[in-house]
Scaffold this active site. Structure first.
Site, PDB file in Angstrom:
ATOM      1  N   GLU A 130      68.734  27.777  56.420  1.00 22.92           N
ATOM      2  CA  GLU A 130      69.938  27.172  56.304  1.00 22.92           C
ATOM      3  C   GLU A 130      71.220  28.231  56.830  1.00 22.92           C
ATOM      4  O   GLU A 130      71.236  29.231  57.072  1.00 22.92           O
ATOM      5  CB  GLU A 130      69.788  26.963  55.183  1.00 22.92           C
ATOM      6  CG  GLU A 130      69.946  28.322  54.665  1.00 22.92           C
ATOM      7  CD  GLU A 130      69.650  28.012  52.633  1.00 22.92           C
ATOM      8  OE1 GLU A 130      69.057  27.009  52.410  1.00 22.92           O
ATOM      9  OE2 GLU A 130      69.804  29.198  52.126  1.00 22.92           O
ATOM     10  N   CYS A 180      78.339  30.424  56.702  1.00 25.03           N
ATOM     11  CA  CYS A 180      76.900  31.999  56.571  1.00 25.03           C
ATOM     12  C   CYS A 180      75.940  31.290  56.854  1.00 25.03           C
ATOM     13  O   CYS A 180      75.672  30.638  56.757  1.00 25.03           O
ATOM     14  CB  CYS A 180      76.857  32.220  55.350  1.00 25.03           C
ATOM     15  SG  CYS A 180      77.871  32.690  53.285  1.00 25.03           S
ATOM     16  N   CYS A 187      62.610  36.024  54.438  1.00 24.44           N
ATOM     17  CA  CYS A 187      62.926  37.479  54.144  1.00 24.44           C
ATOM     18  C   CYS A 187      62.271  37.632  53.324  1.00 24.44           C
ATOM     19  O   CYS A 187      61.137  37.906  52.394  1.00 24.44           O
ATOM     20  CB  CYS A 187      64.193  37.457  53.318  1.00 24.44           C
ATOM     21  SG  CYS A 187      64.281  39.214  53.144  1.00 24.44           S
ATOM     22  N   CYS A 202      64.422  40.598  47.181  1.00 21.95           N
ATOM     23  CA  CYS A 202      65.265  40.395  45.903  1.00 21.95           C
ATOM     24  C   CYS A 202      64.999  39.476  44.502  1.00 21.95           C
ATOM     25  O   CYS A 202      64.663  38.165  44.912  1.00 21.95           O
ATOM     26  CB  CYS A 202      66.884  40.550  46.270  1.00 21.95           C
ATOM     27  SG  CYS A 202      66.849  41.674  47.700  1.00 21.95           S
ATOM     28  N   CYS A 206      66.579  35.765  44.681  1.00 26.05           N
ATOM     29  CA  CYS A 206      66.803  35.144  45.535  1.00 26.05           C
ATOM     30  C   CYS A 206      66.140  34.723  46.341  1.00 26.05           C
ATOM     31  O   CYS A 206      64.967  34.876  46.154  1.00 26.05           O
ATOM     32  CB  CYS A 206      66.410  36.663  46.748  1.00 26.05           C
ATOM     33  SG  CYS A 206      67.546  35.233  48.468  1.00 26.05           S
ATOM     34  N   CYS A 228      71.995  31.791  48.588  1.00 28.25           N
ATOM     35  CA  CYS A 228      71.026  31.652  49.357  1.00 28.25           C
ATOM     36  C   CYS A 228      69.553  31.685  49.352  1.00 28.25           C
ATOM     37  O   CYS A 228      68.533  31.961  48.523  1.00 28.25           O
ATOM     38  CB  CYS A 228      70.854  33.963  48.748  1.00 28.25           C
ATOM     39  SG  CYS A 228      70.200  35.120  50.256  1.00 28.25           S
TER      40      CYS A 228
HETATM   41  S1  SF4 Z   1      69.007  38.996  49.042  1.00 25.54           S
HETATM   42 FE1  SF4 Z   1      67.575  37.396  49.404  1.00 25.54          FE
HETATM   43  S2  SF4 Z   1      67.918  37.255  51.898  1.00 25.54           S
HETATM   44 FE2  SF4 Z   1      68.678  38.711  50.696  1.00 25.54          FE
HETATM   45  S3  SF4 Z   1      67.785  40.915  51.445  1.00 25.54           S
HETATM   46 FE3  SF4 Z   1      67.361  40.485  49.562  1.00 25.54          FE
HETATM   47  S4  SF4 Z   1      65.701  38.433  49.557  1.00 25.54           S
HETATM   48 FE4  SF4 Z   1      66.518  38.916  52.002  1.00 25.54          FE
END
Ligand code: SF4
Length: 356
Positions: free
Chosen positions: A97, A110, A117, A121, A124, A338
């Site tokens: 996206e 963005c 990923c 996190c 996220c 995100c």
């Molecule tokens: S915020 Fe999401 S996309 Fe960004 S590094 Fe952390 S897990 Fe990865």
């Protein structure tokens, strides 16, 4: 298909010297490389037949062997506040996206650097997917090129803040940024292209040593090591004190550049006045800017603090020796946080259309 196979199949995202190698391999003079490069990246053409100063036979050869654009638009949503969200399908069927945020004086895209990923996190949605693969430089650049055609807004800024960690896909993200910032390429001002990292310390040193003309933002999200480690598992590998040393190295080397710290405000987690005071102490020695971002309500159960609580947090920082901005929530009605949209689609192939 691997990232490398995809790289070989498309000319978008290749540098002039990589295109010279392609031309050499098919028996064409090197100067054709720059012409093709400009058609693809500067003039944003979709088909080889549009390249009017390239001989017809060469256009045919290129069309038989290579592709230009490879991202398929799944849909474009426009929020009631004007934020545009784009969902793309990659040639191997994965989704990524991009988000365009129009503001009065600038329009920022963005972009994603990876599908999924690996950093996980806690706040996220992309982090719940794991890493599916790195994007090619072409797939990174193409997000901007396609949005240039689809959006009524002129793109002024680009930030690596979509899906993925650009410093884990460093070489391709840098190559894409060089093309985005090249006056003969996409021609976006280099100082308006920003790498946003969750804190991959060795790459912050490399980014500094490579003397790249792009901006740097750090996703901080916590004022101390303990909380940061809870929210961002990568912090146990690269602790906060090491991260801040690398930031000092960057600001010393880039005398005129400020670093930007991003801080998502999460209700009841990192939004107390004590957190604000700790943040003030942490950042005071740095030439920096702090962006406070209220969390968009997301499927992981996080949400933004009340306006009163945000006000209190902000008031602690009023006399900070650095600039502090409190961003408005953007695109909440189209799940513009995100990685949120791609995860929703991945799960059920169904979303709410706002306005197209
Ligand atoms: S915020 Fe999401 S996309 Fe960004 S590094 Fe952390 S897990 Fe990865």
């Amino acid at each position: 298909m691997t990232t490398e196979e995809l790289e070989n199949s498309s000319l978008l995202g290749k540098t002039v010297s990589q295109l010279e190698t392609v031309m050499e391999a098919i028996g064409e003079p090197a100067y054709r490389a720059r012409q093709v490069y400009k058609w693809i990246h500067h003039h944003n053409v979709d088909r080889f037949e549009e390249m009017t100063n390239i001989p017809k036979a060469l256009r045919q050869t290129l069309a038989e062997r290579f592709r230009i654009k490879t991202l398929e638009l799944v849909y474009r949503q426009v929020s009631t506040d004007g934020t545009e969200k784009y969902l793309w399908r990659l040639p191997d069927g994965r989704n990524i996206e991009s988000v365009l945020i129009p503001e009065s004086r600038r329009n920022t895209i963005c972009i994603s650097s990876q599908a999924g990923c690996s950093l996980g996190c806690k706040f996220c949605a992309t982090g719940t997917m794991g890493l599916l693969r790195n994007l090619t430089a072409g797939e990174i650049v193409e997000q901007v090129l396609q949005i240039k055609k689809l959006s009524p807004h002129r793109i002024t800024n680009v930030v690596f803040m979509g899906m993925g960690e650009p410093f884990v896909n460093y070489q391709r993200s840098v190559q894409a940024s060089r093309i985005l910032g090249d006056p003969e390429g996409v021609a976006i001002a280099t100082k308006r292209i920003t790498f946003s990292t969750s804190g991959i310390v060795p790459k912050i040193y490399q980014f500094t040593d490579d003397a790249l003309p792009f901006g740097l933002a750090i996703s901080l999200h916590a004022p101390n090591q303990k909380l940061r480690e809870e929210l961002m598992p990568i912090a146990s590998k690269f602790p906060l004190d090491e991260l801040m040393k690398s930031v000092a190295y960057y600001t010393r080397a880039k005398k005129r550049n400020r670093v930007t710290f991003e801080y998502i405000l999460l209700e009841g987690i990192n939004d107390s006045p004590a957190d604000a005071r700790a943040l003030l102490r942490l950042l005071a020695p740095y030439r920096c800017k702090l962006n406070l971002i209220p969390c968009n309500e997301n499927p992981l159960g996080f949400r933004a603090p009340s306006p009163e609580r945000m006000e209190k947090f902000f008031s602690v920082l009023l006399d900070a020796p650095f600039t502090v901005t409190l961003r408005k929530n953007r695109g909440e009605d189209i799940t513009a946080a995100c990685g949120q949209l791609a995860v929703e689609v991945g799960r059920e192939e169904k979303v709410r259309f706002i306005r197209i």
